[in-house]
Every structure is written in structure tokens, then in C-alpha cells.
Design an enzyme around this catalytic site. Structure first.
Site, PDB file in Angstrom:
ATOM      1  N   ASN A 350       0.844  -1.194   0.000  1.00  0.00           N
ATOM      2  CA  ASN A 350       0.000   0.000   0.000  1.00  0.00           C
ATOM      3  C   ASN A 350       0.881   1.247   0.000  1.00  0.00           C
ATOM      4  O   ASN A 350       1.800   1.373   0.808  1.00  0.00           O
ATOM      5  CB  ASN A 350      -0.900   0.021   1.233  1.00  0.00           C
ATOM      6  CG  ASN A 350      -1.596  -1.299   1.455  1.00  0.00           C
ATOM      7  OD1 ASN A 350      -2.294  -1.806   0.588  1.00  0.00           O
ATOM      8  ND2 ASN A 350      -1.387  -1.877   2.629  1.00  0.00           N
ATOM      9  N   HIS A 382      11.394  -5.950  -0.829  1.00  0.00           N
ATOM     10  CA  HIS A 382      10.394  -6.258  -1.859  1.00  0.00           C
ATOM     11  C   HIS A 382       9.285  -5.207  -1.896  1.00  0.00           C
ATOM     12  O   HIS A 382       8.951  -4.659  -2.953  1.00  0.00           O
ATOM     13  CB  HIS A 382       9.795  -7.642  -1.577  1.00  0.00           C
ATOM     14  CG  HIS A 382       8.774  -8.097  -2.581  1.00  0.00           C
ATOM     15  ND1 HIS A 382       9.052  -9.012  -3.550  1.00  0.00           N
ATOM     16  CD2 HIS A 382       7.476  -7.755  -2.749  1.00  0.00           C
ATOM     17  CE1 HIS A 382       7.976  -9.222  -4.287  1.00  0.00           C
ATOM     18  NE2 HIS A 382       6.993  -8.464  -3.814  1.00  0.00           N
ATOM     19  N   GLU A 383       8.736  -4.906  -0.729  1.00  0.00           N
ATOM     20  CA  GLU A 383       7.598  -3.977  -0.687  1.00  0.00           C
ATOM     21  C   GLU A 383       8.018  -2.550  -1.044  1.00  0.00           C
ATOM     22  O   GLU A 383       7.292  -1.834  -1.727  1.00  0.00           O
ATOM     23  CB  GLU A 383       6.937  -4.006   0.694  1.00  0.00           C
ATOM     24  CG  GLU A 383       6.452  -5.373   1.138  1.00  0.00           C
ATOM     25  CD  GLU A 383       5.593  -6.092   0.108  1.00  0.00           C
ATOM     26  OE1 GLU A 383       4.852  -5.411  -0.636  1.00  0.00           O
ATOM     27  OE2 GLU A 383       5.682  -7.336   0.028  1.00  0.00           O
ATOM     28  N   HIS A 386       8.244  -1.759  -4.674  1.00  0.00           N
ATOM     29  CA  HIS A 386       6.951  -1.466  -5.302  1.00  0.00           C
ATOM     30  C   HIS A 386       6.559   0.005  -5.209  1.00  0.00           C
ATOM     31  O   HIS A 386       5.677   0.446  -5.954  1.00  0.00           O
ATOM     32  CB  HIS A 386       5.852  -2.277  -4.622  1.00  0.00           C
ATOM     33  CG  HIS A 386       5.720  -3.683  -5.097  1.00  0.00           C
ATOM     34  ND1 HIS A 386       5.614  -4.033  -6.421  1.00  0.00           N
ATOM     35  CD2 HIS A 386       5.657  -4.857  -4.400  1.00  0.00           C
ATOM     36  CE1 HIS A 386       5.480  -5.348  -6.527  1.00  0.00           C
ATOM     37  NE2 HIS A 386       5.508  -5.876  -5.319  1.00  0.00           N
TER      38      HIS A 386
END
Length: 893
Positions: A350, A382-383, A386
Site C-alpha cells: 500500500n 520487496h515492498e 513497489h
């Protein structure tokens, strides 16, 4: 004349082995594709779109006739902005339900003339305004048509408004809706998480919108290409804190005992990246990254115990790395990361408010292991990857999910390597992504990385895309692309792509365009074909490429290849230290792939393991154990297992003794990061194979803990192995002690390993009791239910129990966990790993037939793959059992 280089004999031998190893890989990977191609003769080849279909779904009677019968939104309306207010109640109402109420106003533009407004809405009760479910008004002196009728379509999850006249092209309108929803514990949309702290039950309102759950929170245009700006207000109980994507800008307490928190408007973004949270969590923060606010949120006990410190320490460096790597500044004013007690995925990117399972964000400096620390680092990397790739620039539709997740799965190794440079993280992509992708992509029921839009429509089909191919093959293919373009060229093309399409949507071919431009603008870089041509062959067809080699004709006969590979294996077993650990692992893995493809014999592949008594490094050992795990799964219920066990005992004993020595009889921790992992392998395999002294060591540590429950003498790195082995060798007393510690621990990583270890018991009634616990969320959290069943199925004693359990309760399990969860497919694949008999195959087919009326949701493809794998297992066992038994018997002498 060019330069002349002289190399030593050992280096020359190493280069020869490397060359043959690379060839072995290429040929092994080509086999599955060859077979698939033979099935598909007559289809267009070489990247033609018609050759890339996923397995044909079963025909249904449903034929869409009206726009609201389709799963995709019409292209007549485009959202501009939303104003959303939510009020979650953290106490149950008179009916015992937790609810939330709210209202939303979406500003949208008409781009094609229409008399319909179709917007997503699912499981929401909408307020009726004079007979209609919404209010419509115009902006900028535009007169809005009146609503003729409105209704909800359950199947396609739409709110439909039929207008008395058409909307005007170019005009802007506002749709206002009031709604109420349940703050359920289903881990989807706006949902409820519960935990107990100091004996008091606490409730958290939190969210998971990916892939199609924003529509459960408020009516919205819930597709990734429908980006908009979101202004959010959350009403919440005093004493709690509200979080969302934007930074909080105001918190007003009015006459009621509530607080009203408003947030800065978001950047233009997709609905699946929204997040709303209300809790009594606390945070730690840092402002070191150019005054960017970085916060880690968690339960107060976890923060007080400093479980968030490590995540805070690595977040800043990882963000700095990505800013340089992407050549683009972090686009938001804050970076919040929060650890949730109940969360179905591992983590969710998010924008500005990343949500995590507690095990993926929290690291206890006393209790947690090196593996826990690495998991925190890689998941954060990883997050945060994004935040640019996926959030700033978003793929238009879910059929191209692979690029989003495959990219983050690749660059997480780069981000983690920057944060922890001594860990050699870049090497581990071989184990955790490439090898895993090979196994799945060898199946006829695999699918291309990218498929046609029309093949991915409903929520279950979307959830199925979150799989090994998208994540692991995607990562491996992008790593390959970066390697042959060179990392600087790849990064320049990536930066151009991100800056060109910032706050917009793309298709995966747009990235190829920008990488091609980077190649053309870089002196000295030349590739024989365009990036498009090269990558189409990797993304638009499943399986592996076909390469045939010969010094004269381009063909290398298999008998000659086998002879060459035999020499390679002999050289590896005499000269293994001349090769890097990655190449040693690669040769082993190649050999087993070649054997599965019937290019070399199974026994020749097994011969690669004979040198292991001399091997001390983690990556080759891990490669061997992953390949031999298949043999264990196929044979641990047969007479072969005794001989296999004797052989592996012989090979692992020197490694066990090596670690006993360098740790001063298990009193010190190995200094190397991967050495710590290999110590775990040494103890775990030694105990399961019956190495003298191992089981006594394990039992002693666990018994000492049982006698002094408040002091655990077991090193965190070894806990998973020790807990599992001690419970397997023990009985009810050991199991009940683990259950007591599981219920009382406040450290998520400790709870996770105890939960897995309790599935190791060999006592059937304990396993059956544990299976029943998975359906009781007061005992096993819903987020952990399916993985716990899988742990039990991994136990040779637990397999038939778990299989009977899910067959008897499939309807309930599917309703609770299977409709949209993208982790649900692993339940089927996990339980059926050992299936290798005709009887099990028939049971599996009957299970499919008996439950067609219930459905399989996101596990549909996994079920087809399970049937295919079981059929292949039966054939493999029939062909190899006798020779494998003979080989292990002789090799163990």
C-alpha cells in the site's frame, strides 16, 4: 592479434565444467517446452500471441448479455477523485457484529456517451435516497441526468444506475453514496484483527485491498487502470490512532467521544493500494532520509521490546538505494510500515502505508533467528521496491501481474544486499527463485508469464495469477535480462520508464521500449535482436527454450552428452573446490533436471551427491537437499527409504561433526551468514537420518527448556529444527508444552516456528486434534489455518489425516479461505506433494469430481497441476524405484 591469456590447469578445468554446466542447464530446461510444443503443433509459434493460452477453463452456462454481466468495467467513465469518510466500530453492536459506516463522493468524467453508471460494490448495504442507491450531481454548471433505477449485481459485484438521459462527453459529475459494511474477520477489504495484550482483548480495523477488495470498503472503480486522487477522513474512538496512505493533517475531537482524522490527498493511484487502519498501536520513527518521515507501527509490547528497531534501521538505507537505482526521488511525504496480528499475505505494498504479517516486519534481538532477520530485510526490500515499480507506475491489468511481482522479487535481492552487504544475498536468488520456477514451468499445466487480458477476468482468476510463475520465474527472467543488458543499462532504461509513466498505467512492452532505447543510447553495447524479440520468447510462451548444439551441425547427440556429463561429474567429485559454490549447486541441480528429462540416468544424477561428505558450503548442500527431498517424498513410505536414510546419514555425518567442532560443541554461532544456515541443515538432517548423538542433543536442549520454561537454552537459529525434532521424538508432554508456549508468546516469529513444529509429532490423535484446531480461530488464526494444514501434511504420518480432513470439510474450508485468497492454492499443492500411487490419483480425481459444485476458486489451476504431478510421480516411481534402491544400498556401504 588479440590479447593472449594463460590460465592454470585448475581454472581451465573449472571453466570447462562451467561451460558444460551451462549447456546442461539449457538442454534440461528445453525438454518441457519441447513436449509442450509437440502438443501444440499447428499453433503460431515464436512468441505469437495465439500460442500463449493458459489452460482452457471449463465451459460455463453464463453468457454476458448486458454491460453489468461482464466482470470488466465499461470504458465510458473515468474517475478523477474520491472523498471518502469511514467510521469503523471497534465494539460489537446489539447483534454481535462489528460494522463500519461511511460515505463517499467520487468525481468522474464521461469520455463516451452513456446512460449507465456502473461502479464496483460488494457486500455493502447502501442507503436508499428516494428509491435509489446513490445521488448524482454535475460539476461546473453541468446538469446531471436523473436516475431511473438502480440495483446491485452480486455475481459481477456492481452497483448499476440506469439514467433517464445520457451523460455528456467531456462533462464531470459527482456520485454520492452512503454505506454500511461488516468489519468481519475474513482478512479482506476493511476487516477486523484481534489480539490479546495484558489479558485484554484488542480490536484493530485494518485493510487488504489487493486485488479486488476495495469494493468491499466503499463503492469505487476497482480496476488498477482507474487511478484517482483520494481524500480520506477516518472517524475513530479516542485513544486510538488512524492511519492511511497520506500523512495525517488534522485530528479534531468534536462533541462525541470520537476523533476525526483527515489525511493529505494521495497522489494519483489505484484502488488496490489504498489502506485504512485504526488501532491503539504505537510507533518509532526516523527523519534521516531528507526529512522523510519513516515510522514502524506495531503492538505496544512489540515496540517496547524493540522488535521494530531493525526494520527502522534498514528502511532508510533501502529507500536510499532505490532512489539511486531508479534515479527517482521517493514520491511521498512519509513511509509507514505496520505489523498486523492478522494478515493473509506476507506483506502488501500500500502506497505510503505498507502492511505486514508480524513475522515479516518484527525482529526480536533476543528471540529471533538469523533467518527471521533475513526475512524482514527481504520482505521490506520487496515492498519498498513497489513504491516506484507498481505504485508510481502501475500495470494496466492483472494479466501482466508477473512484471510487477517478478520485478520486486528480483530487486529485493539488490535492496537487501545493500542493507546487509556481508550476507551475499544476490547468490540466493538461485535457490529461492530460479530453481523453484524450473519445477513449476516444467509442467504442461504451467502458463506463460503474460497472458491475454480476456483470460483473467473474475476475482478467482486474478488471484490465481499470484503464483510461482509470476513471482519466481518473473524474478529469474528479469535477472537474466539485467545480466545480459548489464545492470547500468537496465537501470537507465528502468529510470526512463518510471519517469515517463509516473502516476500512470502501462503494459509490460512499454518497459521493453525504454530498455531498447537505453541499449541504443549506450556506446559499446550491442545485442543481436531487439529487447522485444528476445523477451517475447520468455514471456509469451510457457516452458523453456530449445537449444541444440554441435561443433559442426548444431546437434549434440544425447549419448555423447551423457558421456561428457559423466566426465563432468567425475571432475566435480575430485576437483569441486575449483568451482564456485553457485556453480557446484548448479551442476547438481542440472544433473537432477537432466535425469527428470531422461537425458541422463537417475543414478548418474545421484552420483553428483557422492562428494558431499567433503562439502561444507550451504548453497550446494541446499541444492542437494531440495533435489533429494523429492526422493524422500516418493519413497519414505517404501523399502527404499531405509537405504536412502543410510546413505544420507553417511554423507551428513562429516558436516555434523564439522559444525560440532567449529562451534566448540554447539556453544558458539558460526560467523558466516550462510554457515549459520548450513549448521541448521547439518543438525536437522543428522537427526532425521539417525546420526549418533544428534537426537540426544536435541532432546537434552528441549528437556532443559521444559524444566526451566522461562529460560530457553536453544539458540534462535536452531529453534525450528530443535522444536520439530524434539516433538517428533517425543510424545504428548512435549506437544502440550509447545502448545502452552505458542499460546503465551508475544513474539510472532516464535509463535510461527512453534506452530510449524507441533505438526512434526508422529502421534496420530495429536495431529487430528491439531487439524481440528485449524478451524477454530481462537486457537489458530485464520491467516495461519491453511499453512498449518500443510505443515501436518508434510509429516508422513499426518498426510492421510490432512487429506481426509480437507475432503470431509472442503465446502466449509473453501467458503472460509478459498474464494479469492491467493495463498489458498498452496493448500492443494502442499497436501498432494507425496501422491505417487494410482489409488491416490483416483482419489484426487474423485475429489475434483465430487466438489465441482462447490468450486476450487484460486486453487483451480493448482488442482490441475496436482493431478498432472501425481500422474508423473506414478510413472517416475515405476521406472526408477528398483535402480534407486540398488544405488542407495550400494552407495551407503
Amino acid at each position: 592479434m588479440g590479447k593472449v591469456y594463460y590460465i592454470s590447469k585448475n581454472v581451465g578445468l573449472g571453466l570447462l565444467v562451467l561451460g558444460v554446466s551451462a549447456l546442461a542447464t539449457i538442454i534440461a530446461l528445453s525438454i518441457a517446452y519441447d513436449k509442450e510444443k509437440a502438443k501444440n503443433q499447428g499453433r503460431p509459434g515464436d512468441g505469437a500471441a495465439d500460442s500463449t493460452s493458459m489452460p482452457t477453463p471449463p465451459a460455463t452456462l453464463f453468457t454476458p448479455k448486458e454491460p453489468w454481466d461482464r466482470y470488466r468495467l465499461p470504458d465510458s467513465l473515468v474517475p478523477v477523485s474520491y472523498n471518502v469518510t469511514l467510521w469503523p466500530r471497534l465494539e460489537p453492536n446489539a447483534d454481535g457484529l462489528y460494522i463500519f459506516t461511511g460515505h463517499s463522493a467520487v468525481v468522474f468524467k464521461c469520455v463516451k456517451e452513456t446512460d449507465l453508471i456502473i461502479i464496483h460494490s460488494n457486500k455493502l448495504n447502501l442507503t436508499n435516497f428516494h428509491g435509489h442507491l446513490a445521488k448524482l450531481s454535475g460539476l461546473d454548471e453541468v446538469t446531471a441526468p436523473t436516475i431511473q433505477k438502480s440495483w446491485l449485481v452480486v455475481k459481477t459485484e456492481f452497483l448499476v444506475l440506469q439514467l433517464r438521459s445520457r451523460l455528456a462527453v467531456g462533462a464531470t459529475y459527482v456520485l454520492y453514496i452512503e454505506f454500511q459494511g461488516e468489519l468481519a474477520d475474513d482478512l479482506e477489504g476493511f476487516y477486523r484483527s484481534e489480539y490479546t495484550e495484558d489479558g485484554v482483548k484488542k480490536v484493530v480495523a485494518t485493510s487488504q485491498m489487493q486485488a479486488t477488495y476495495a469494493r468491499k470498503t466503499f463503492p469505487c472503480f476497482d480496476e488498477p487502470a482507474m487511478k484517482a486522487v483520494f481524500s480520506v477522513t477516518i472517524i475513530h474512538k479516542r485513544g486510538t490512532v488512524a492511519l492511511s496512505n497520506g500523512r495525517e493533517i488534522d485530528g479534531v475531537i468534536d462533541g462525541m467521544p470520537v476523533k476525526v482524522t483527515t489525511f493529505e490527498p494521495t497522489e494519483r493511484m489505484s484502488t488496490y493500494l489504498l489502506a485504512f487502519i485504526v488501532s491503539d498501536f504505537v510507533s518509532i520513527q526516523s527523519n534521516q532520509n531528507n526529512n522523510l518521515l519513516i515510522r514502524i507501527w506495531a503492538r505496544k509490547k512489540a515496540i517496547d521490546d524493540r522488535q521494530g528497531d531493525y526494520a527502522l534501521n534498514v528502511t532508510g538505507p533501502i529507500l536510499q538505494f532505490y532512489e539511486r537505482y531508479y534515479n527517482a526521488t521517493y514520491p511521498l511525504s512519509k513511509s509507514d510500515q505496520i505489523a498486523l496480528p492478522d494478515f493473509n499475505a506476507g506483506a502488501m505494498e500500500n502506497w505510503g502505508l505498507v502492511t505486514y504479517r508480524e513475522t515479516a516486519l518484527l525482529y526480536d534481538p533476543i528471540v529471533s533467528s538469523t533467518g527471521n532477520k533475513e526475512r524482514v530485510t527481504t520482505v521490506i526490500a520487496h515492498e519498498l521496491a513497489h513504491m516506484w515499480f507498481g505504485n508510481l507506475v502501475t500495470l494496466r491489468w492483472w494479466n501482466d501481474l508477473w512484471l510487477n511481482e517478478g520485478f520486486a522479487s528480483y530487486v529485493e535481492y539488490l535492496g537487501a544486499d545493500y542493507a546487509e552487504p556481508t550476507w551475499d544475498m544476490k547468490d540466493q536468488i538461485i535457490l529461492y527463485d530460479m530453481y523453484k520456477a524450473f519445477a513449476v514451468d516444467a509442467l504442461a499445466s504451467s502458463h506463460p508469464l503474460s497472458c491475454r487480458e480476456e483470460e483473467v477476468n473474475d476475482p478467482a482468476q486474478i488471484s490465481e495469477m499470484f503464483n510461482t510463475i509470476s513471482y519466481n520465474k518473473g524474478a529469474a527472467v528479469l535477472r537474466m535480462l539485467s545480466e545480459f543488458l548489464t545492470e547500468p543499462v537496465f537501470a537507465r532504461g528502468l529510470s526512463s520508464y518510471l519517469n515517463t509513466f509516473a502516476f500512470d498505467n502501462t503494459e509490460y512492452t512499454d518497459l521493453w521500449d525504454h530498455l531498447q532505447k537505453a541499449v541504443e543510447n549506450t556506446p559499446g553495447i550491442h545485442i543481436p535482436h531487439t529487447v522485444h524479440d528476445i523477451m517475447n520468447r520468455w514471456t509469451l510462451q510457457m516452458g523453456f527454450p530449445v537449444v541444440t548444439i554441435d561443433t559442426r551441425t548444431g546437434i549434440l547427440p544425447y549419448p555423447l552428452f551423457t558421456e561428457v556429463f559423466e566426465h563432468v561429474i567425475v571432475c566435480v567429485c575430485c576437483f569441486f573446490q575449483a568451482l564456485s559454490v553457485i556453480n557446484r549447486a548448479q551442476i547438481i541441480d542440472d544433473a537432477f533436471n537432466l535425469a527428470r528429462a531422461k537425458i541422463i540416468s537417475t543414478t548418474l544424477a545421484l552420483t553428483t551427491t557422492k562428494y558431499l561428505s567433503k562439502e561444507k558450503d550451504y548453497i550446494p548442500w541446499e541444492s542437494v537437499l531440495r533435489n533429494l527431498n523429492y526422493y524422500i517424498l516418493m519413497f519414505d513410505r517404501t523399502e527404499v527409504y531405509g537405504a536412502l536414510q543410510a546413505y544420507l546419514k553417511k554423507q551428513i555425518q562429516p558436516l555434523f561433526e564439522h559444525f560440532r567442532t567449529i562451534t566448540a560443541n554447539w556453544t558458539r554461532v558460526p560467523s558466516g551468514h550462510t554457515d549459520q544456515y548450513n549448521q541448521i541443515n547439518a543438525i536437522g538432517i543428522a537427526c532425521s537420518m539417525g546420526v549418533r548423538g544428534c537426537r540426544e542433543l536435541i532432546r537434552g536442549w528441549y528437556r532443559q527448556w521444559m524444566e526451566t520454561p522461562n529460560h530457553n537454552p536453544i539458540h534462535p537459529n536452531l529453534k525450528s529444527t530443535v522444536y520439530c525434532s524434539a516433538i517428533a521424538f517425543g510424545g504428548t508432554e512435549e506437544w502440550d508444552f509447545a502448545w502452552m508456549k505458542f499460546k503465551n508468546t508475544t513474539v510472532a516469529s516464535e509463535a510461527s516456528r512453534l506452530r510449524a513444529a507441533m505438526a512434526c509429532t508422529k502421534t496420530p490423535w495429536l495431529l487430528n486434534r491439531y487439524l481440528e484446531y485449524t478451524l477454530d480461530p481462537t486457537k489458530i488464526r485464520k491467516q495461519d489455518a491453511t499453512s498449518t494444514i500443510q505443515y501436518i501434511a508434510q509429516n508422513v504420518v499426518g498426510l492421510p489425516l490432512a487429506w481426509n480432513f480437507i475432503r470431509a470439510r472442503w465446502s466449509y474450508i473453501f467458503q472460509q479461505y478459498g474464494k479469492g485468497s491467493f495463498s489458498f492454492s498452496s493448500l492443494i499443492s502442499g497436501i498432494t506433494k507425496r501422491f505417487s500411487t494410482e489409488f491416490e490419483l483416483q482419489e484426487l480425481k474423485k475429489f475434483k469430481e465430487d466438489n465441482l459444485h462447490v468450486g476450487f476458486g484460486s486453487a483451480t489451476l493448482a488442482l490441475e497441476q496436482a493431478i498432472e504431478k501425481t500422474t508423473a510421480n506414478i510413472k517416475w516411481v515405476t521406472e526408477n524405484k528398483a535402480q534407486v534402491l540398488k544405488w542407495f544400498t550400494e552407495a551407503s556401504k
